[in-house]
Motif scaffolding. Structure first.
Motif, PDB file in Angstrom:
ATOM      1  N   ILE A  82       0.759  -0.909  -0.192  1.00 24.15           N
ATOM      2  CA  ILE A  82      -0.271  -0.407   0.061  1.00 24.15           C
ATOM      3  C   ILE A  82       0.772   1.294  -0.196  1.00 24.15           C
ATOM      4  N   ILE A  83       0.537   2.416  -0.978  1.00 25.40           N
ATOM      5  CA  ILE A  83       1.184   3.563  -1.359  1.00 25.40           C
ATOM      6  C   ILE A  83      -0.171   4.213  -0.312  1.00 25.40           C
ATOM      7  N   THR A  84       0.406   5.219   0.541  1.00 29.40           N
ATOM      8  CA  THR A  84      -0.142   6.573   0.994  1.00 29.40           C
ATOM      9  C   THR A  84      -0.439   7.588   0.611  1.00 29.40           C
ATOM     10  N   LEU A  85      -1.134   8.404   0.404  1.00 25.56           N
ATOM     11  CA  LEU A  85      -0.923   9.687  -0.700  1.00 25.56           C
ATOM     12  C   LEU A  85      -0.893  10.287   0.706  1.00 25.56           C
ATOM     13  N   GLY A  86      -0.793  11.778   0.256  1.00 25.30           N
ATOM     14  CA  GLY A  86      -0.742  12.818   1.309  1.00 25.30           C
ATOM     15  C   GLY A  86       0.270  12.988   2.610  1.00 25.30           C
ATOM     16  N   ALA A  87       0.826  12.792   2.578  1.00 20.44           N
ATOM     17  CA  ALA A  87       2.509  13.038   3.558  1.00 20.44           C
ATOM     18  C   ALA A  87       3.658  12.100   3.065  1.00 20.44           C
ATOM     19  N   THR A  88       5.210  12.776   3.359  1.00 23.85           N
ATOM     20  CA  THR A  88       5.935  11.878   3.002  1.00 23.85           C
ATOM     21  C   THR A  88       6.879  12.109   4.189  1.00 23.85           C
ATOM     22  N   THR A  89       7.514  10.879   4.571  1.00 22.49           N
ATOM     23  CA  THR A  89       8.701  10.800   5.286  1.00 22.49           C
ATOM     24  C   THR A  89      10.204  10.603   4.653  1.00 22.49           C
ATOM     25  N   PRO A  90      11.176  10.945   5.700  1.00 23.65           N
ATOM     26  CA  PRO A  90      12.660  11.018   5.054  1.00 23.65           C
ATOM     27  C   PRO A  90      13.090   9.909   4.414  1.00 23.65           C
ATOM     28  N   HIS A 104      -4.350  15.848  -1.424  1.00 28.11           N
ATOM     29  CA  HIS A 104      -4.695  14.587  -2.175  1.00 28.11           C
ATOM     30  C   HIS A 104      -5.941  14.692  -2.660  1.00 28.11           C
ATOM     31  N   SER A 105      -6.347  15.942  -2.571  1.00 31.08           N
ATOM     32  CA  SER A 105      -7.875  15.827  -2.979  1.00 31.08           C
ATOM     33  C   SER A 105      -8.339  15.759  -4.403  1.00 31.08           C
ATOM     34  N   LYS A 106      -7.482  16.125  -5.216  1.00 31.63           N
ATOM     35  CA  LYS A 106      -7.559  16.169  -6.853  1.00 31.63           C
ATOM     36  C   LYS A 106      -7.122  14.894  -7.479  1.00 31.63           C
ATOM     37  N   VAL A 107      -6.382  14.045  -6.260  1.00 26.99           N
ATOM     38  CA  VAL A 107      -6.177  12.976  -7.096  1.00 26.99           C
ATOM     39  C   VAL A 107      -6.699  12.090  -6.697  1.00 26.99           C
ATOM     40  N   SER A 197       1.815  14.726  -5.514  1.00 25.45           N
ATOM     41  CA  SER A 197       1.018  15.402  -4.341  1.00 25.45           C
ATOM     42  C   SER A 197       2.025  14.075  -3.206  1.00 25.45           C
ATOM     43  N   GLY A 198       2.803  14.581  -2.034  1.00 21.47           N
ATOM     44  CA  GLY A 198       3.849  13.644  -1.076  1.00 21.47           C
ATOM     45  C   GLY A 198       3.045  12.116  -1.062  1.00 21.47           C
ATOM     46  N   SER A 199       3.828  11.180  -1.129  1.00 22.10           N
ATOM     47  CA  SER A 199       2.550   9.426  -0.352  1.00 22.10           C
ATOM     48  C   SER A 199       4.945   8.890  -0.021  1.00 22.10           C
TER      49      SER A 199
END
Length: 229
Positions: A82-90, A104-107, A197-199
């Motif tokens: 699973i890839i989750t949209l809306g946030a990134t991590t280092p 990520h509302s427009k994705v 978006s970030g993911s």
């Protein structure tokens, strides 16, 4: 199985549990084999690291079969996750905390499926800084934990299949078939950028290495029960 069988060489398929390192699995199996047969020393190694937050197929080689590790590592691999949209991590997964949030509302699912096409074939990929790769004799994650920036060169990897198996925002369920050296965490990170978006990678399971499949793998508990019975 006898002690001689393990010394002469044996392949063990293990379904690695969550939160275990691949190194911990190797140590555990080595200990089980040594305790059962009273062996003072035996070579045990794995063919392809799985991150602690990943589960799935780990090929363990014993004795003389440790010479086959490089051969097994070079084989094609299959993953689901699973890839989750809306946030990134280092670290590009959940090993580290979120460092940036995105709208990520427009994705849409169509956008994701279209973006996936750009990752099939030979692609250039930059490994995550939180990885065990070495630079100047030091692992990248050591630099990262010290807060030091290092230049990480890209590498060419091959993605033969990248399929979206489910879309329930913010989660993108996927299956990918790829070459040795592919970082699925980087793939997750780059897909987020490709759709604006970030993911991050929130779940990963290795299901196949070459002809070896996870459905034929044992849990650590089942292996221990089988060898000690």
């Amino acid at each position: 199985m006898t002690a001689e069988d393990y010394i002469n060489g044996h392949v063990i398929l293990i379904d690695k549990p969550l939160d275990w390192t691949s190194f911990q699995v190797v140590n555990k199996l080595r200990w089980i084999i040594k305790e059962k047969y009273g062996i003072k020393k035996i070579k045990v190694g794995h063919a392809g690291t799985l991150d602690p937050l990943a589960t799935g197929l780990l090929i363990i080689c014993t004795g003389k079969f440790t010479k086959k590790i490089e051969e097994y590592q070079g084989q094609e691999k299959e993953y689901t996750g699973i890839i989750t949209l809306g946030a990134t991590t280092p670290s590009y997964d959940l090993e580290t905390n979120f460092d940036q949030e995105f709208d990520h509302s427009k994705v849409t699912e169509e956008m994701v499926n279209e973006a996936v096409l750009g990752f099939i074939g030979d692609i250039e990929q930059r490994p995550p800084v939180f990885s065990a790769l070495k630079k100047d004799g030091k692992r990248l994650y050591e630099y990262a934990r010290e807060g030091k920036k290092v230049e990480i060169p890209t590498r060419t990897v091959h993605i033969s299949e990248f399929e979206i198996t489910g879309f329930s925002k913010p989660d993108i369920h996927f299956r990918v078939v790829c070459s040795k050296g592919t970082y699925i965490r980087t793939l997750a990170h780059d897909l987020g950028k490709a759709v604006g978006s970030g993911s991050h990678l929130s779940k990963l399971r290795r299901t196949r290495i070459g002809e070896f499949k996870v459905e034929n793998a044992l849990s650590i508990e089942d292996f221990e029960a089988g060898i000690t019975s």
